[in-house]
Scaffold this motif. Structure first.
Motif, PDB file in Angstrom:
ATOM      1  N   HIS A  64       0.781  -1.318   0.074  1.00 27.90           N
ATOM      2  CA  HIS A  64      -0.109   0.067  -0.185  1.00 27.90           C
ATOM      3  C   HIS A  64       0.819   1.121  -0.095  1.00 27.90           C
ATOM      4  CE1 HIS A  64      -3.343   2.637   0.650  1.00 27.90           C
ATOM      5  NE2 HIS A  64      -2.475   3.256   1.649  1.00 27.90           N
ATOM      6  N   VAL A  65       0.401   2.313  -0.726  1.00 27.49           N
ATOM      7  CA  VAL A  65       1.326   3.571  -1.055  1.00 27.49           C
ATOM      8  C   VAL A  65       0.351   4.560  -0.918  1.00 27.49           C
ATOM      9  CG1 VAL A  65       2.839   4.877  -2.306  1.00 27.49           C
ATOM     10  CG2 VAL A  65       3.171   2.174  -2.219  1.00 27.49           C
ATOM     11  N   ASP A  66       0.373   5.409  -0.086  1.00 29.59           N
ATOM     12  CA  ASP A  66      -0.354   6.890   0.093  1.00 29.59           C
ATOM     13  C   ASP A  66      -0.171   7.471  -1.363  1.00 29.59           C
ATOM     14  OD1 ASP A  66      -1.746   6.265   2.403  1.00 29.59           O
ATOM     15  OD2 ASP A  66      -0.137   7.117   3.612  1.00 29.59           O
ATOM     16  N   CYS A  67      -1.322   8.028  -1.906  1.00 27.23           N
ATOM     17  CA  CYS A  67      -1.100   8.668  -3.194  1.00 27.23           C
ATOM     18  C   CYS A  67      -2.006   9.929  -3.212  1.00 27.23           C
ATOM     19  CB  CYS A  67      -1.695   7.519  -4.260  1.00 27.23           C
ATOM     20  SG  CYS A  67      -1.633   8.391  -5.642  1.00 27.23           S
ATOM     21  N   PRO A  68      -0.976  10.959  -3.368  1.00 26.76           N
ATOM     22  CA  PRO A  68      -1.672  12.384  -3.495  1.00 26.76           C
ATOM     23  C   PRO A  68      -2.709  12.420  -4.580  1.00 26.76           C
ATOM     24  CG  PRO A  68       0.585  12.577  -4.339  1.00 26.76           C
ATOM     25  CD  PRO A  68       0.267  11.132  -3.745  1.00 26.76           C
ATOM     26  N   ALA A  69      -3.454  13.318  -4.556  1.00 28.76           N
ATOM     27  CA  ALA A  69      -4.586  13.681  -5.607  1.00 28.76           C
ATOM     28  C   ALA A  69      -3.528  14.057  -6.954  1.00 28.76           C
ATOM     29  CB  ALA A  69      -5.416  14.705  -5.330  1.00 28.76           C
ATOM     30  N   GLY A  70      -4.037  13.215  -8.065  1.00 30.60           N
ATOM     31  CA  GLY A  70      -3.460  13.540  -9.302  1.00 30.60           C
ATOM     32  C   GLY A  70      -2.176  12.549  -9.359  1.00 30.60           C
ATOM     33  N   GLY A  71      -1.703  11.759  -8.452  1.00 30.51           N
ATOM     34  CA  GLY A  71      -0.766  10.951  -8.434  1.00 30.51           C
ATOM     35  C   GLY A  71      -0.970   9.706  -9.069  1.00 30.51           C
ATOM     36  N   ILE A  72      -0.041   8.962  -9.291  1.00 31.98           N
ATOM     37  CA  ILE A  72      -0.142   7.531 -10.192  1.00 31.98           C
ATOM     38  C   ILE A  72       0.644   6.505  -9.301  1.00 31.98           C
ATOM     39  CG2 ILE A  72       0.432   6.301 -12.281  1.00 31.98           C
ATOM     40  CD1 ILE A  72       0.246   9.072 -13.619  1.00 31.98           C
ATOM     41  N   VAL A  73      -0.037   5.478  -8.953  1.00 33.41           N
ATOM     42  CA  VAL A  73       0.840   4.618  -8.445  1.00 33.41           C
ATOM     43  C   VAL A  73       1.076   3.178  -9.422  1.00 33.41           C
ATOM     44  CG1 VAL A  73       1.105   2.843  -6.698  1.00 33.41           C
ATOM     45  CG2 VAL A  73       0.124   5.008  -6.124  1.00 33.41           C
ATOM     46  N   SER A  74       2.297   2.615  -9.554  1.00 32.72           N
ATOM     47  CA  SER A  74       2.561   1.570 -10.483  1.00 32.72           C
ATOM     48  C   SER A  74       3.737   0.671  -9.811  1.00 32.72           C
ATOM     49  CB  SER A  74       2.894   2.172 -11.596  1.00 32.72           C
ATOM     50  OG  SER A  74       3.244   1.089 -12.733  1.00 32.72           O
ATOM     51  N   LEU A  75       3.575  -0.589 -10.266  1.00 31.42           N
ATOM     52  CA  LEU A  75       5.054  -1.478 -10.115  1.00 31.42           C
ATOM     53  C   LEU A  75       5.798  -1.451 -11.285  1.00 31.42           C
ATOM     54  CD1 LEU A  75       3.039  -4.696  -8.701  1.00 31.42           C
ATOM     55  CD2 LEU A  75       4.084  -2.941  -7.658  1.00 31.42           C
ATOM     56  N   VAL A  76       6.994  -1.170 -10.698  1.00 34.95           N
ATOM     57  CA  VAL A  76       8.070  -1.007 -11.905  1.00 34.95           C
ATOM     58  C   VAL A  76       9.185  -2.252 -11.650  1.00 34.95           C
ATOM     59  CG1 VAL A  76      10.138   0.276 -12.601  1.00 34.95           C
ATOM     60  CG2 VAL A  76       7.851   1.434 -11.829  1.00 34.95           C
ATOM     61  N   ASP A  77       9.526  -2.917 -12.667  1.00 39.77           N
ATOM     62  CA  ASP A  77      10.158  -4.207 -12.441  1.00 39.77           C
ATOM     63  C   ASP A  77      11.923  -3.475 -12.964  1.00 39.77           C
ATOM     64  OD1 ASP A  77       9.889  -3.618 -15.316  1.00 39.77           O
ATOM     65  OD2 ASP A  77      10.331  -5.727 -15.551  1.00 39.77           O
ATOM     66  N   VAL A  78      12.706  -4.567 -12.405  1.00 39.76           N
ATOM     67  CA  VAL A  78      14.039  -4.162 -12.752  1.00 39.76           C
ATOM     68  C   VAL A  78      14.681  -5.748 -12.671  1.00 39.76           C
ATOM     69  CG1 VAL A  78      14.992  -3.652 -10.484  1.00 39.76           C
ATOM     70  CG2 VAL A  78      16.237  -3.063 -12.483  1.00 39.76           C
TER      71      VAL A  78
END
Length: 86
Positions: A64-78
């Motif tokens: 879980h990540v708190d996301c501000p209004a207008g923000g985007i949450v995504s998983l990123v692989d490496v």
């Protein structure tokens, strides 16, 4: 890892995307969302290789990540094996 990205206008009115990887406490940016994700992946590779070399485990993505209004949450692989070979 989890990525939190948000868009902001700079002083010259050029839109930038700020990217934050909370699992590794990385901040980076890009001119668009794709570049911000690529920059985050690159930074994750650098930090991940350092962690491996120091014998530290790479953290699992946040659930879980708190996301501000207008923000985007995504998983990123490496891929650290591929990143190390570059």
């Amino acid at each position: 890892s989890t990525l939190l990205a948000s868009s902001a206008a700079s002083d010259v009115y050029k839109r930038q995307y700020m990217a934050y990887v909370p699992d590794l406490e990385i901040n980076t940016q890009g001119e668009d969302l794709a570049e911000a994700i690529a920059m985050a992946r690159d930074a994750m590779g650098l930090v991940g290789i350092d962690m491996e070399d120091d014998g530290k485990p790479f953290p699992a993505p946040s659930q879980h990540v708190d996301c501000p209004a207008g923000g985007i949450v995504s998983l990123v692989d490496v891929d650290l094996v591929a990143y190390r070979s570059n």
